[in-house]
Write a protein that holds these residues in place. Sequence first.
Motif, short mmCIF file in Angstrom:
data_model
loop_
_atom_site.label_atom_id
_atom_site.label_comp_id
_atom_site.label_asym_id
_atom_site.label_seq_id
_atom_site.Cartn_x
_atom_site.Cartn_y
_atom_site.Cartn_z
N MET A 99 22.89 59.44 53.28
CA MET A 99 23.92 58.62 52.64
C MET A 99 24.06 58.96 51.16
SD MET A 99 23.28 54.96 54.54
CE MET A 99 23.73 54.76 56.29
N VAL A 100 22.94 59.18 50.50
CA VAL A 100 22.98 59.61 49.10
C VAL A 100 23.72 60.94 48.98
CG1 VAL A 100 21.61 60.43 47.15
CG2 VAL A 100 20.91 58.37 48.37
N ASN A 101 23.36 61.89 49.82
CA ASN A 101 23.96 63.23 49.78
C ASN A 101 25.46 63.19 50.09
OD1 ASN A 101 21.46 64.32 49.17
ND2 ASN A 101 20.97 64.81 51.31
N ALA A 102 25.87 62.19 50.90
CA ALA A 102 27.29 62.08 51.27
C ALA A 102 28.10 61.32 50.23
CB ALA A 102 27.41 61.40 52.63
N GLY A 103 27.43 60.82 49.19
CA GLY A 103 28.15 60.15 48.12
C GLY A 103 28.27 58.64 48.26
N CYS A 104 27.47 58.05 49.15
CA CYS A 104 27.50 56.59 49.28
C CYS A 104 26.91 55.94 48.02
CB CYS A 104 26.69 56.13 50.49
SG CYS A 104 27.43 56.55 52.08
N GLN A 105 27.58 54.92 47.54
CA GLN A 105 27.07 54.17 46.39
C GLN A 105 26.53 52.81 46.79
OE1 GLN A 105 29.52 54.23 42.87
NE2 GLN A 105 30.46 56.19 43.44
N TYR A 106 26.85 52.40 48.01
CA TYR A 106 26.37 51.13 48.56
C TYR A 106 25.88 51.36 49.98
CZ TYR A 106 29.34 49.07 44.87
OH TYR A 106 29.95 48.74 43.68
N LEU A 117 34.71 44.79 52.79
CA LEU A 117 35.07 44.18 51.51
C LEU A 117 34.74 45.11 50.35
CD1 LEU A 117 33.98 40.43 51.87
CD2 LEU A 117 36.18 41.49 52.41
N ILE A 118 33.56 45.72 50.39
CA ILE A 118 33.16 46.63 49.31
C ILE A 118 34.13 47.80 49.22
CG2 ILE A 118 31.38 48.19 48.45
CD1 ILE A 118 29.32 46.34 49.82
N GLU A 119 34.45 48.37 50.38
CA GLU A 119 35.37 49.52 50.40
C GLU A 119 36.74 49.14 49.85
OE1 GLU A 119 33.44 51.92 54.21
OE2 GLU A 119 35.01 50.42 54.53
N LYS A 120 37.25 47.98 50.27
CA LYS A 120 38.57 47.55 49.83
C LYS A 120 38.59 47.20 48.34
CE LYS A 120 41.40 47.93 53.26
NZ LYS A 120 42.59 48.81 53.12
N CYS A 121 37.53 46.58 47.87
CA CYS A 121 37.49 46.12 46.49
C CYS A 121 37.11 47.22 45.49
CB CYS A 121 36.51 44.96 46.35
SG CYS A 121 37.04 43.44 47.18
N LYS A 165 23.21 50.89 45.70
CA LYS A 165 23.11 49.44 45.81
C LYS A 165 22.81 49.11 47.27
CE LYS A 165 24.43 47.90 41.64
NZ LYS A 165 23.67 46.95 40.81
N LEU A 166 21.72 48.37 47.49
CA LEU A 166 21.27 48.11 48.86
C LEU A 166 21.33 46.61 49.16
CD1 LEU A 166 20.13 49.75 51.25
CD2 LEU A 166 17.85 49.24 50.41
N ILE A 167 22.05 46.26 50.23
CA ILE A 167 22.19 44.87 50.65
C ILE A 167 21.61 44.72 52.05
CG2 ILE A 167 23.76 42.94 51.05
CD1 ILE A 167 25.09 45.95 49.19
N GLY A 168 20.61 43.85 52.20
CA GLY A 168 19.99 43.61 53.50
C GLY A 168 20.42 42.26 54.05
N VAL A 169 20.75 42.22 55.34
CA VAL A 169 21.19 40.97 55.99
C VAL A 169 20.23 40.66 57.13
CG1 VAL A 169 23.05 39.80 57.22
CG2 VAL A 169 23.60 41.46 55.42
N THR A 170 19.69 39.45 57.13
CA THR A 170 18.79 39.04 58.20
C THR A 170 19.18 37.66 58.71
OG1 THR A 170 16.46 39.10 58.89
CG2 THR A 170 16.96 37.85 56.90
#
Length: 488
Positions: A167-174, A124-128, A104-109
């Motif tokens: 990040m994919v290889n390290a198991g990141c989902q976001y 927030l993502i980590e806590k939730c 899941k990719l979130i871009g902030v500009t």
Amino acid sequence: MLLGKLVEKIDIIEISETVKLDEKIGGICYNSAEVRQGDVFVAIKGFKTDGHDFMDEAVKKGASCVICENAPSTDIPHIITKNSRKTLAEISAAMFDYPAKKMKLIGVTGTNGKTSTTHILKFLIEKCSGKKVGLIGTIENLIGDDKLEANLTTPDSYELQEMLGKMVNAGCQYVVMEVSSHALTLDRVHGINYDIAVFTNLSPEHLDFHTSINEYANAKSILFTNAKQSVINIDDDYADLMIGRSAGAVTTYAINRDSADLTGKDIKLYPDKVEYCLVKEGLINRVRFDVPGMFSVYNSLAATAAAQLLGFSLQDAAAALSLCPRIKGRAEVLPTDSDYTIIIDYAHTPDALENIIKATRANAAKKIITVFGCGGDRDKTKRAQMGKIAAALSDYVFVTSDNPRTEDPQSIINDILAGMENTGAQGTNYTAIADRKSAICKAVDMLNSADVLIIAGKGHETYQILKDEKIRFDDREVVKNYLSQADK
């Protein structure tokens, strides 16, 4: 990966007969000095140099093929494409097996608040969710808690895809990432489709690169054409542009407009935090966020709106905000063991400087002393504006160097001082000192009980760029060392 597989999805104009599509390639490179045996070299037309001038050199160093926009003058293996920058982004994604599609990719500009919003949202993502989250941004790049060096707000396309692959290889989902106007204009994020795009605000910035504020705004808006959903601050004057360019559903947030999907109400500002009611369709959650200033309300609203679109409840997000750690160089209060306050902030635009000084003033500081400068080889139009703002809102100002780069530091200071005329900063109300360390130390000497010193412009940075040299320089270390010497 075979060369043919790498380039199978790019728009090819011509392939020379000497290209071997069944050849295994070593990697991708766009700097001829870094070419290794078997690499594909992509010739990019830059602002100072043109990669097309180094195609022969790249092949001599071992490049198996050159991808370019203009045909080489010699008989070297080459593929001609319409746009080398876009092609670099496309083959980089292919090289790492399209990692952006696996998270899941979130871009902030926006002009201000990108770093704070991305860090808040990651937390927030980590806590939730309890899931691992990657972050790409100005201060640092993170894979969970593991830190990687950050050189650009948004890395070049090859480095970006490589990082997403890690990040994919390290198991990141976001992944939460800052997306700069440069990255959007120069196709660093070309081909990436975001699950959510967030707009914080927009004010004049990077006008040394963009010819006008409208061009700058249009560059920012590109992000929203490539996102499934958008989160927009409708208190900002450029909200309609971002909404109009949004390809997907839009969620809005605001403080001043009740029509927004998410609003901040009953806002209370304190010296070390903000408290407000988070309101959505009749649901009200009381929020405490431990960073002062109205901008913190906006940043936390933006992150909460994005978190809700990711499926997390408003209640859980609001509760997590109270636990969010402070961000380095963003309204960062230094420990001093004294009855005055010293704040480090990254404010390097007129709006950001105004925000941090006004936030400090709202907290009933007895006297505000501001130390700041402007970067060299960057937008000159904001220098006088920032001088005017600092002079009008501060009790005393030290105008100094930021990152002068190749410009004369005194020339930059003179541009700033021009904006301080007729604003109240006359005579003893300001001092110009080109040496940043000396300016900070003299400002500390002026502090009395209940005063606040704002050291603005560099924030998290631990270096200063003088001409072409990057030297060690950390505003925190300067303050800490000076105070420790004073105590002896």
